[in-house]
Design a protein around this motif. Structure first.
Motif, PDB file in Angstrom:
ATOM      1  N   LEU A 101     -18.472  43.596 -34.646  1.00  0.00           N
ATOM      2  CA  LEU A 101     -17.624  42.808 -35.543  1.00  0.00           C
ATOM      3  C   LEU A 101     -18.485  42.013 -36.522  1.00  0.00           C
ATOM      4  CD1 LEU A 101     -15.081  41.414 -32.951  1.00  0.00           C
ATOM      5  CD2 LEU A 101     -14.744  43.318 -34.533  1.00  0.00           C
ATOM      6  N   GLU A 102     -17.922  41.721 -37.664  1.00  0.00           N
ATOM      7  CA  GLU A 102     -18.597  40.866 -38.637  1.00  0.00           C
ATOM      8  C   GLU A 102     -18.336  39.402 -38.304  1.00  0.00           C
ATOM      9  OE1 GLU A 102     -17.555  41.711 -42.665  1.00  0.00           O
ATOM     10  OE2 GLU A 102     -18.500  43.681 -42.630  1.00  0.00           O
ATOM     11  N   PRO A 103     -19.173  38.501 -38.808  1.00  0.00           N
ATOM     12  CA  PRO A 103     -18.892  37.070 -38.658  1.00  0.00           C
ATOM     13  C   PRO A 103     -17.538  36.743 -39.307  1.00  0.00           C
ATOM     14  CG  PRO A 103     -21.133  37.407 -39.416  1.00  0.00           C
ATOM     15  CD  PRO A 103     -20.452  38.748 -39.479  1.00  0.00           C
ATOM     16  N   THR A 104     -16.900  35.686 -38.843  1.00  0.00           N
ATOM     17  CA  THR A 104     -15.617  35.273 -39.416  1.00  0.00           C
ATOM     18  C   THR A 104     -15.818  34.783 -40.847  1.00  0.00           C
ATOM     19  OG1 THR A 104     -15.866  32.997 -38.660  1.00  0.00           O
ATOM     20  CG2 THR A 104     -14.757  34.546 -37.141  1.00  0.00           C
ATOM     21  N   GLN A 105     -14.732  34.685 -41.588  1.00  0.00           N
ATOM     22  CA  GLN A 105     -14.807  34.168 -42.957  1.00  0.00           C
ATOM     23  C   GLN A 105     -15.348  32.737 -42.961  1.00  0.00           C
ATOM     24  OE1 GLN A 105     -14.530  35.760 -45.853  1.00  0.00           O
ATOM     25  NE2 GLN A 105     -14.280  37.592 -44.603  1.00  0.00           N
ATOM     26  N   HIS A 106     -14.971  31.955 -41.952  1.00  0.00           N
ATOM     27  CA  HIS A 106     -15.469  30.575 -41.859  1.00  0.00           C
ATOM     28  C   HIS A 106     -16.997  30.575 -41.705  1.00  0.00           C
ATOM     29  CE1 HIS A 106     -15.355  26.273 -40.907  1.00  0.00           C
ATOM     30  NE2 HIS A 106     -16.292  26.567 -40.018  1.00  0.00           N
ATOM     31  N   SER A 107     -17.513  31.432 -40.834  1.00  0.00           N
ATOM     32  CA  SER A 107     -18.962  31.517 -40.648  1.00  0.00           C
ATOM     33  C   SER A 107     -19.655  31.968 -41.927  1.00  0.00           C
ATOM     34  CB  SER A 107     -19.302  32.475 -39.506  1.00  0.00           C
ATOM     35  OG  SER A 107     -18.888  31.950 -38.269  1.00  0.00           O
ATOM     36  N   LYS A 108     -19.075  32.937 -42.607  1.00  0.00           N
ATOM     37  CA  LYS A 108     -19.664  33.418 -43.866  1.00  0.00           C
ATOM     38  C   LYS A 108     -19.679  32.318 -44.928  1.00  0.00           C
ATOM     39  CE  LYS A 108     -18.541  38.313 -43.392  1.00  0.00           C
ATOM     40  NZ  LYS A 108     -17.824  39.442 -44.002  1.00  0.00           N
ATOM     41  N   SER A 109     -18.619  31.517 -44.974  1.00  0.00           N
ATOM     42  CA  SER A 109     -18.580  30.445 -45.968  1.00  0.00           C
ATOM     43  C   SER A 109     -19.619  29.368 -45.653  1.00  0.00           C
ATOM     44  CB  SER A 109     -17.179  29.848 -46.087  1.00  0.00           C
ATOM     45  OG  SER A 109     -16.814  29.157 -44.921  1.00  0.00           O
ATOM     46  N   GLY A 152     -17.017  25.519 -26.875  1.00  0.00           N
ATOM     47  CA  GLY A 152     -18.004  26.488 -27.318  1.00  0.00           C
ATOM     48  C   GLY A 152     -18.597  26.085 -28.649  1.00  0.00           C
ATOM     49  N   GLU A 153     -19.499  26.913 -29.124  1.00  0.00           N
ATOM     50  CA  GLU A 153     -20.208  26.581 -30.348  1.00  0.00           C
ATOM     51  C   GLU A 153     -20.596  27.876 -31.055  1.00  0.00           C
ATOM     52  OE1 GLU A 153     -22.679  22.951 -30.105  1.00  0.00           O
ATOM     53  OE2 GLU A 153     -24.298  24.302 -30.715  1.00  0.00           O
ATOM     54  N   ILE A 154     -20.693  27.817 -32.366  1.00  0.00           N
ATOM     55  CA  ILE A 154     -21.112  28.965 -33.155  1.00  0.00           C
ATOM     56  C   ILE A 154     -22.317  28.550 -33.994  1.00  0.00           C
ATOM     57  CG2 ILE A 154     -20.461  30.653 -34.917  1.00  0.00           C
ATOM     58  CD1 ILE A 154     -17.549  30.272 -33.974  1.00  0.00           C
ATOM     59  N   HIS A 155     -23.354  29.370 -33.933  1.00  0.00           N
ATOM     60  CA  HIS A 155     -24.545  29.154 -34.743  1.00  0.00           C
ATOM     61  C   HIS A 155     -24.570  30.241 -35.807  1.00  0.00           C
ATOM     62  CE1 HIS A 155     -26.778  26.927 -31.283  1.00  0.00           C
ATOM     63  NE2 HIS A 155     -25.595  26.425 -31.542  1.00  0.00           N
ATOM     64  N   VAL A 156     -24.730  29.838 -37.056  1.00  0.00           N
ATOM     65  CA  VAL A 156     -24.721  30.771 -38.174  1.00  0.00           C
ATOM     66  C   VAL A 156     -26.053  30.641 -38.914  1.00  0.00           C
ATOM     67  CG1 VAL A 156     -23.542  31.448 -40.293  1.00  0.00           C
ATOM     68  CG2 VAL A 156     -22.223  30.481 -38.398  1.00  0.00           C
ATOM     69  N   VAL A 165     -22.169  35.361 -24.810  1.00  0.00           N
ATOM     70  CA  VAL A 165     -22.830  35.135 -26.090  1.00  0.00           C
ATOM     71  C   VAL A 165     -22.596  36.385 -26.918  1.00  0.00           C
ATOM     72  CG1 VAL A 165     -25.005  34.708 -27.288  1.00  0.00           C
ATOM     73  CG2 VAL A 165     -24.594  33.675 -25.039  1.00  0.00           C
ATOM     74  N   GLU A 166     -21.949  36.184 -28.058  1.00  0.00           N
ATOM     75  CA  GLU A 166     -21.581  37.312 -28.912  1.00  0.00           C
ATOM     76  C   GLU A 166     -22.338  37.194 -30.230  1.00  0.00           C
ATOM     77  OE1 GLU A 166     -17.296  38.703 -29.084  1.00  0.00           O
ATOM     78  OE2 GLU A 166     -17.570  37.761 -31.051  1.00  0.00           O
ATOM     79  N   VAL A 167     -23.094  38.239 -30.566  1.00  0.00           N
ATOM     80  CA  VAL A 167     -23.857  38.255 -31.810  1.00  0.00           C
ATOM     81  C   VAL A 167     -23.131  39.155 -32.801  1.00  0.00           C
ATOM     82  CG1 VAL A 167     -26.065  38.832 -32.890  1.00  0.00           C
ATOM     83  CG2 VAL A 167     -26.021  37.834 -30.593  1.00  0.00           C
ATOM     84  N   ARG A 168     -22.796  38.580 -33.952  1.00  0.00           N
ATOM     85  CA  ARG A 168     -22.137  39.313 -35.035  1.00  0.00           C
ATOM     86  C   ARG A 168     -23.024  39.261 -36.264  1.00  0.00           C
ATOM     87  NH1 ARG A 168     -15.806  37.442 -35.107  1.00  0.00           N
ATOM     88  NH2 ARG A 168     -15.297  37.992 -32.942  1.00  0.00           N
ATOM     89  N   ARG A 169     -22.897  40.263 -37.125  1.00  0.00           N
ATOM     90  CA  ARG A 169     -23.735  40.282 -38.314  1.00  0.00           C
ATOM     91  C   ARG A 169     -23.056  40.981 -39.476  1.00  0.00           C
ATOM     92  NH1 ARG A 169     -25.023  42.930 -34.522  1.00  0.00           N
ATOM     93  NH2 ARG A 169     -26.671  44.162 -33.814  1.00  0.00           N
ATOM     94  N   ASP A 170     -23.515  40.599 -40.672  1.00  0.00           N
ATOM     95  CA  ASP A 170     -23.081  41.241 -41.905  1.00  0.00           C
ATOM     96  C   ASP A 170     -24.319  41.338 -42.795  1.00  0.00           C
ATOM     97  OD1 ASP A 170     -22.128  41.992 -44.399  1.00  0.00           O
ATOM     98  OD2 ASP A 170     -20.396  40.660 -44.333  1.00  0.00           O
ATOM     99  N   ALA A 171     -24.915  42.522 -42.845  1.00  0.00           N
ATOM    100  CA  ALA A 171     -26.154  42.715 -43.614  1.00  0.00           C
ATOM    101  C   ALA A 171     -25.921  42.516 -45.101  1.00  0.00           C
ATOM    102  CB  ALA A 171     -26.726  44.101 -43.343  1.00  0.00           C
ATOM    103  N   VAL A 180     -23.941  33.647 -33.971  1.00  0.00           N
ATOM    104  CA  VAL A 180     -24.116  33.690 -32.526  1.00  0.00           C
ATOM    105  C   VAL A 180     -23.039  32.790 -31.944  1.00  0.00           C
ATOM    106  CG1 VAL A 180     -25.691  33.359 -30.607  1.00  0.00           C
ATOM    107  CG2 VAL A 180     -26.597  33.981 -32.867  1.00  0.00           C
ATOM    108  N   ARG A 181     -22.120  33.408 -31.228  1.00  0.00           N
ATOM    109  CA  ARG A 181     -20.957  32.701 -30.685  1.00  0.00           C
ATOM    110  C   ARG A 181     -21.191  32.433 -29.199  1.00  0.00           C
ATOM    111  NH1 ARG A 181     -16.261  33.646 -33.749  1.00  0.00           N
ATOM    112  NH2 ARG A 181     -15.023  33.927 -31.873  1.00  0.00           N
ATOM    113  N   TYR A 182     -21.215  31.171 -28.807  1.00  0.00           N
ATOM    114  CA  TYR A 182     -21.371  30.758 -27.409  1.00  0.00           C
ATOM    115  C   TYR A 182     -19.974  30.444 -26.875  1.00  0.00           C
ATOM    116  CZ  TYR A 182     -26.302  30.494 -28.470  1.00  0.00           C
ATOM    117  OH  TYR A 182     -27.597  30.799 -28.834  1.00  0.00           O
ATOM    118  N   LEU A 183     -19.476  31.336 -26.026  1.00  0.00           N
ATOM    119  CA  LEU A 183     -18.087  31.277 -25.598  1.00  0.00           C
ATOM    120  C   LEU A 183     -17.956  30.852 -24.147  1.00  0.00           C
ATOM    121  CD1 LEU A 183     -17.162  34.673 -27.255  1.00  0.00           C
ATOM    122  CD2 LEU A 183     -16.877  32.406 -28.240  1.00  0.00           C
TER     123      LEU A 183
END
Length: 157
Positions: free
Chosen positions: A75-83, A102-106, A139-145, A152-155
């Motif tokens: 999956l790609e990062p959420t729109q919030h993470s991208k912004s 939880g926490e998300i690191h972008v 821990v879920e790692v998402r990316r958009d090259a 990095v989503r800590y759930l």
């Protein structure tokens, strides 16, 4: 030496011994015996040194035990993470809390380095230690090259 109570991550496990790392101090302890512990397990408990040399430890109390799952998501990062990343410099970390717990690191990463950065996060022992501190079980790692974004989503459970 005295007993140590804290949160520990299993970094190495064999049939007759286990290596754990204290997530707060990064101190490493070798435990004698293995009661079914596996790499990436998190223990909240108490260790006691083994006499007479006190170079190995015994797990004498377990308050909580959980395993942290590392997920390399497609999956790609959420729109919030991208912004969040859009306003960040390359290499800069942006942290935000998830709705609930939880926490998300972008991270903003050069597009040609996104895959390497994702692999580094998934292979880094500190990722599991951070998950333990945040009480995460996944821990879920998402990316958009194309956007140069790694999240990095800590759930929690």
């Amino acid at each position: 030496m005295t007993e140590k109570t804290g949160t520990f991550v299993v970094t190495h496990a064999e049939a007759d011994s286990v290596v754990v790392q204290d997530v707060d101090s990064a101190q490493v302890h070798t435990l004698t015996g293995n009661d079914g512990l596996e790499v990436n397990d998190v223990l909240e408990g108490t260790l006691a040194p083994e006499p007479p040399l006190e170079v190995s430890w015994t797990l004498i109390d377990v308050e909580d035990r959980r395993s942290v799952e590392l997920v390399d998501s497609d999956l790609e990062p959420t729109q919030h993470s991208k912004s969040l990343a859009a306003d960040a410099e390359v290499g800069e970390l942006c942290q935000h809390e998830r709705a609930g717990r939880g926490e998300i690191h972008v991270f903003r990463v050069p597009g040609d380095r996104v895959e390497d950065a994702a692999r580094d996060v998934l292979e880094d022992d500190e990722t599991i230690a951070r998950a333990a501190r945040l009480e995460a079980v996944r821990v879920e790692v998402r990316r958009d090259a194309d956007a140069g974004v790694l999240s990095v989503r800590y759930l929690p459970s």
